[in-house]
Motif scaffolding. Sequence first.
Motif: not given
Lengths: 301, 119
Positions: B54-65, B73-82
């Motif tokens: 999910l990080v690689d797909d840009g759906i989730v972002v990692k904040r160190r620590g 915008g994660a939801r719109d992108r997922l809906v489009e892909r589905r």
Amino acid sequence: MTSTVVRASGLTKRYGSFAAVDHVDFALEEHRIYGLLGRNGAGKTTLMQLLTGQLFPNEGELEVFGRTPAEHADVLRRLCFIAESQRYPEDFTPKHVFTSAPWFFENWDAEFAERLIADFRLPVKRRIKKLSRGQLSAVGVIVGLASRAPLTFFDEPYLGLDAVARHIFYDRLLEDYAEHPRTIVLSTHLIDEVANLLEHVILIDQGRILLDRDAEEVRGQATTIAGARSVVEEFVQGRPIIGREGLGGLASVTIDGRLEREERIRAAELGLELAPVSLQQLIVHLTGADLAGATEKEVAA
Amino acid sequence: MDESRPIFLQIAEQIENDIIDGVLAEGSQIPSTNEFAAYYRINPATALKGVTRLVDDGIVVKRRGIGMFVTEGARDRLVERRRADFSAAYLRPLIIEAEKLGITIDDLAALIRAERIAS
């Protein structure tokens, strides 16, 4: 990057003319949970006894933490081996076992042991020979977990443990492994129960390694195709077949290899049923009598 | 967990479903990989692999620590892909089965409408 904890090449242990472990090559990486799987008498226990310095190999190279394990105290103190039927001194109680454990395991966590004793409802003052089979297994499981040894082996650890106790074991193992990563080797017959805990699977049969792969690669790698015999036979033609069953005009054939989406759609159009093959079913197929001689290469081809 | 597919994919899909359903809002923190591992009784490395996808797909972002968070915008992108996958995943098997049973496309459309009203 991870480092290699165990490295074996050409490792062999013979009893007379019988090779219990027959020229095996493999490596164990740091901080992973391995499943050492195989049928009874496949060589699992012998292999673990070699790795823990309880047996000397007849041939081959073996390094554990960079040295041969036998008679090297600095290697042995980093190991914990929980045997299927551990013997304890006469008149020992579980309390004696847990009190003496820190002498052998430098990472021993007494508080964690206390929590596990409560979880398993283990009577610590009862003499060990008066314990039930499941309670005796619980003693071993507690030692294996609370010792936090960098390399821990559980050889069929849960004889007599009920389903609730086994799930306590899985939950505590995962929790503690997450906080204190270490290398764990689980040898068991209850493959379906532990399949999701494993990161890597080593399947041994007749002293040889049949499969040495990441658990995620193994999952879904085989498929069973069922339907009218002639249609099934045509569909599986040219694919590596690892199992075959039939009933009248119906056939059910298991193949090694993933089906792509297009192939799945074609199977559906032909009226064929596709069923996933669990790790346990795959192992039954791979170590079944008809394919006992197959090697990893033949299976993967 | 379904035996036929890699668990890490199923973990990734489960999180995606929660984002699409709004259970995990954009900008909110998702559970840690150890929490996923404990909840689903799976190896933490497997859970990490699912989240990494999910990080690689840009759906989730990692904040160190701190942890991992759903991106804007994660939801719109997922809906489009589905939606792009909808035809192959749902319509084609439906049409194949309908043809097997002698249901015409018009009958099928009528059945879908009737089902919609009933539910």
